[in-house]
Design an enzyme around this catalytic site. Structure first.
Site, PDB file in Angstrom:
ATOM      1  N   HIS B  56       4.716   2.043   0.690  1.00  0.00           N
ATOM      2  CA  HIS B  56       4.620   3.550   0.443  1.00  0.00           C
ATOM      3  C   HIS B  56       3.808   4.247   1.239  1.00  0.00           C
ATOM      4  O   HIS B  56       2.913   3.460   1.863  1.00  0.00           O
ATOM      5  CB  HIS B  56       4.278   3.729  -1.236  1.00  0.00           C
ATOM      6  CG  HIS B  56       5.206   3.508  -2.034  1.00  0.00           C
ATOM      7  ND1 HIS B  56       4.836   3.462  -3.601  1.00  0.00           N
ATOM      8  CD2 HIS B  56       6.578   2.804  -2.027  1.00  0.00           C
ATOM      9  CE1 HIS B  56       6.003   3.021  -4.000  1.00  0.00           C
ATOM     10  NE2 HIS B  56       7.055   2.667  -3.149  1.00  0.00           N
ATOM     11  N   GLU B  58       1.384   6.331   0.969  1.00  0.00           N
ATOM     12  CA  GLU B  58      -0.125   6.331   0.903  1.00  0.00           C
ATOM     13  C   GLU B  58      -0.789   4.880   1.504  1.00  0.00           C
ATOM     14  O   GLU B  58      -1.993   4.894   2.026  1.00  0.00           O
ATOM     15  CB  GLU B  58      -0.552   6.376  -0.685  1.00  0.00           C
ATOM     16  CG  GLU B  58       0.111   7.494  -1.363  1.00  0.00           C
ATOM     17  CD  GLU B  58       1.491   7.354  -2.040  1.00  0.00           C
ATOM     18  OE1 GLU B  58       2.280   6.545  -1.331  1.00  0.00           O
ATOM     19  OE2 GLU B  58       1.715   7.345  -3.292  1.00  0.00           O
TER      20      GLU B  58
END
Lengths: 353, 353
Positions: B56, B58
């Site tokens: 992902h 982040e």
């Protein structure tokens, strides 16, 4: 003496062109011309061809000034000054008598009585002149006049409001109101800029359009109404403001009988002979299709409305028996703007034969 | 602790959103998310959800920095960080361990496993956070993912190239090439941003489209091909990359039998269950008409080509039995641009029931 373009020529001609634009649709058989008079890079005077066609722009501009003021000034005029006796004496006489230093002309007048005569006279009188400044703009402003002078027929603008799927009405012939209130105003502005408005028989009989220019402040716009009815099975009012073209015979004054061969071409030539410069065609689909097939459309203005009606709606264009994409009519978009959701697109037909 | 918008929040979120846009169409069932990490008003790191959906955004951004660098920094992320175990452990754990000063989220994830869970955890850990910065942009970027999570069906974009008179082919079914080379490239870009592409049976059989994404440099775009054939009188290849929905019975693995009632809705729900976020429909007119009538179109992209084919051409929309203009489908234009003459207009259907 023919001189080259000077530093501010385009600037001042642009202003003269803006004035010319103002009276498009108001000058009758005459072109709408703008003129400005400049001295020491200052605007001394301006003129526009007046409603009805006279006085001409140059005369309006010159008459505002004294001989002293005119001396050594420059005249910018969007169309070649006239050199013949029409509704008024030749403008060139007044110009020659005004002691201008220089005359700047945007485009020559193709009228064989004038074409280039004015520059010849300026040359003979040792007055400097320049021709061709922002010529394309001047040609566009007087597209109707120039086409009629050259070909005998008016400039034909077709305006039609269509759905995204190309329909002008539902299968029940319901079309009020396809376009929004802003596009409707725009349509009336197009009428204001035209000399005659034509619709097909079905549109005339089914929609019963008033075919008038309805804009706030405009009460007296002259607009010749035209319809076509080949068989003349319907009754039409005897009305000086309405012309019906037909193949049938008729004694009625405003009903014009023409031959079947070249019917549409003859309609346009007859309108040209009546001094119509700009003809606006507002449908229906049958008339637009006939004009398209005969390559008689000069400009197509599509008002595309963001709705979908479905294929059972009335089409903007009827069957064309086009087999391959390459054989379709190809258009060129020359202007687009959006009026609160309705998309106004102007096209010329590229593959006119 | 929920804090208000700070001075540069929109600036940095806009950059995170730009990163998110890059991988639309590449993240499979997952949303395409962008993240940036900022300290002292300087960009320290960025991340985008990687092709296939992991890692992902982040995590990509955090992994580029040391604990010292992360301390007291601000994380901007275009979608709420996940709080559950999916293909990877919850992002929120890594975020909580990173000593951020503040977390800025554009929009919450409607997935019931997540929705608001992350901000609860931030609150419990005394980390400042702000939600809703440029939220509309984040929603648009993940329109497919968000719709599928909320409704079970993919976001349906219909793209169709039409003539000015609303035709998609000549009466001989000839349509190559209606649109120009630039619009064709744009069409392939739309395919690139989609997870599945659907065409009606006739388009599949007559046009034999490759239904692949052909853009320079793109060789491995995964795109599920979908067609509908209610009666299944034709033979279809057994192909993991092709799904045929039908009313008939079949043992073939890639042929899916559905009931007649709510056929199209069930097609979409089945595609949603397969993790398809964005479905691109490329015609023909029959399929588009069915989707329109069932109110299943989320976005309509019209590529209007400046040609006229005539009413005997194949229509973009079939008969709809609409009697009055007021009863037509009303659309709203949300974007327009021109590609060398072809007009690309994006609409949403306004009067969906």
């Amino acid at each position: 003496m023919n001189t080259c373009l000077l530093a501010n020529d385009e600037y001042w001609m642009n202003i003269a062109l803006s004035f010319a634009k103002e009276n498009i649709g108001l000058t009758g058989v005459n072109p709408s011309v703008g003129a400005v008079i400049i001295k020491d890079n200052q605007l001394l005077s301006y003129g526009i061809t007046q409603p009805g066609g006279v006085p001409h722009a140059e005369i309006v501009a010159i008459n505002k000034l004294t001989q002293d003021e005119l001396k050594d000034a420059t005249l910018y005029v969007t169309l070649e000054p006239c050199t013949h006796y029409g509704k008024s004496p030749p403008c060139i006489n007044k110009i020659l008598a005004s002691n201008f230093e220089r005359i700047v002309i945007s485009t020559l007048d193709p009228n064989p009585l004038i074409n280039g005569r004015s520059t010849e006279l300026l040359n003979n009188n040792d007055i400097k002149f320049t021709v061709g400044v922002l010529e394309n703009k001047a040609i566009e402003i007087n597209q109707g006049f120039l086409k009629r002078i050259k070909t005998g027929a008016p400039f034909v603008t077709v305006k039609v409001a269509v759905s995204l799927d190309g329909k002008i009405a539902t299968y029940k012939n319901h079309s009020h109101w396809l376009s929004n209130e802003y596009s409707l105003k725009f349509a009336h502005l197009l009428r204001f800029r035209s000399d005659a408005i034509m619709v097909g028989k079905n549109t005339y009989l089914i929609d019963k359009p008033k075919l008038s220019c309805r804009l706030p402040g405009i009460n007296d716009k002259k607009l010749l109404k035209v319809t076509l009815d080949r068989n003349l099975k319907e009754l039409y009012p005897s009305d000086d403001n309405l012309i019906v073209y037909t193949l049938a015979k008729s004694n009625q004054k405003n009903i014009i009988s023409l031959n079947e061969e070249n019917f549409l071409e003859d309609v346009l030539n007859d309108l040209g002979a009546r001094g119509i410069n700009n003809l606006l065609v507002e449908g229906g689909g049958k008339l637009i299709t006939s004009l398209l097939k005969c390559n008689l459309i000069d400009k197509l203005i599509l008002v595309t409305v963001p709705i979908i009606i479905g294929n059972d709606g009335i089409p903007m264009i009827e069957n064309l028996q086009i087999d391959k994409i390459n054989n379709s009519f190809r258009l060129k978009n020359i202007e687009t703007f959006n009026l609160k959701g309705d998309n106004i697109q102007t096209f010329i037909i590229e593959n006119k034969e």
